[in-house]
Design a protein around this motif. Structure first.
Motif, mmCIF file in Angstrom:
data_model
loop_
_atom_site.group_PDB
_atom_site.id
_atom_site.type_symbol
_atom_site.label_atom_id
_atom_site.label_comp_id
_atom_site.label_asym_id
_atom_site.label_seq_id
_atom_site.Cartn_x
_atom_site.Cartn_y
_atom_site.Cartn_z
ATOM 1 N N ALA A 69 4.142 4.820 7.620
ATOM 2 C CA ALA A 69 4.000 3.531 6.941
ATOM 3 C C ALA A 69 3.368 3.605 5.547
ATOM 4 O O ALA A 69 3.405 2.621 4.822
ATOM 5 N N PHE A 81 -12.041 3.590 6.053
ATOM 6 C CA PHE A 81 -11.621 2.377 6.745
ATOM 7 C C PHE A 81 -11.903 2.418 8.243
ATOM 8 O O PHE A 81 -11.347 1.634 9.012
ATOM 9 N N HIS A 124 0.007 3.553 10.015
ATOM 10 C CA HIS A 124 0.159 2.142 10.379
ATOM 11 C C HIS A 124 -1.176 1.411 10.238
ATOM 12 O O HIS A 124 -1.249 0.331 9.652
ATOM 13 N N PHE A 125 -2.223 2.012 10.753
ATOM 14 C CA PHE A 125 -3.559 1.427 10.644
ATOM 15 C C PHE A 125 -3.970 1.282 9.180
ATOM 16 O O PHE A 125 -4.390 0.214 8.732
ATOM 17 N N SER A 171 -2.214 1.208 6.526
ATOM 18 C CA SER A 171 -1.336 0.356 5.708
ATOM 19 C C SER A 171 -1.866 -1.080 5.601
ATOM 20 O O SER A 171 -1.465 -1.821 4.698
ATOM 21 N N HIS A 172 -2.770 -1.450 6.493
ATOM 22 C CA HIS A 172 -3.383 -2.782 6.433
ATOM 23 C C HIS A 172 -4.493 -2.853 5.376
ATOM 24 O O HIS A 172 -4.948 -3.945 5.034
ATOM 25 N N PHE A 173 -4.916 -1.703 4.884
ATOM 26 C CA PHE A 173 -6.044 -1.644 3.943
ATOM 27 C C PHE A 173 -5.678 -1.013 2.592
ATOM 28 O O PHE A 173 -6.289 -1.327 1.585
ATOM 29 N N ARG A 179 -3.085 0.164 -0.463
ATOM 30 C CA ARG A 179 -1.839 -0.161 -1.184
ATOM 31 C C ARG A 179 -1.273 1.139 -1.753
ATOM 32 O O ARG A 179 -1.996 1.944 -2.302
#
Length: 136
Positions: free
Chosen positions: A12, A68, A128-129, A131-133, A135
């Motif tokens: 991701a 993160f 995946h994890f 990708s939420h934090f 860019r």
């Protein structure tokens, strides 16, 4: 060629995909150098570059995981540490014996199968994890 970059599983985060692609390109250069019976100096340079690349690859992933608070960081780091230990042993053996067949066997039988599995499992979940934090 050991592996075409198109065969690497995608994750991701594009930055991780790029690192994987560059690592495979370097691995292919090293493998082909050994396979074609190139001079020991060339193999030595490529092997050292590969080891440094792996260290940077793992370090950058670990920094993001720590930053993160990735829940599976200890397990992911453990896999990296295992490979770094194997590479350290291979480096010692290489410095002592300069036997390209040992590097080739490690790449084919240990590192590449491990890397493909690692990308499909650990890196997929990690990316995946992250990708939420992060860019790209």
């Amino acid at each position: 060629m050991l592996l075409d970059v198109s065969q690497i599983p995608k994750v991701a985060l594009e930055r991780m995909n790029k690192v994987h692609e560059e690592e495979i390109k370097l691995l292919n250069q090293l493998f082909e150098s050994i396979d074609k019976g190139k001079e020991i100096e060339e193999i030595d340079d490529l092997f050292k570059a590969f080891v440094e690349d792996v260290k940077k690859h793992f370090s950058s992933e670990q920094e993001m995981m720590e930053q993160f608070n990735f829940f599976a960081y200890p397990m992911h780091r453990g896999e990296h540490d295992m490979i770094l230990g194997q590479l350290a042993n291979l480096e010692k053996n290489w410095e002592k014996n300069k036997n390209p067949k040992l590097i080739k066997a490690y790449i084919e039988n240990e590192f590449l199968p491990w890397l493909m599995n690692h990308i499909q499992t650990m890196d997929t979940v990690t990316a995946h994890f992250l990708s939420h934090f992060v860019r790209d």
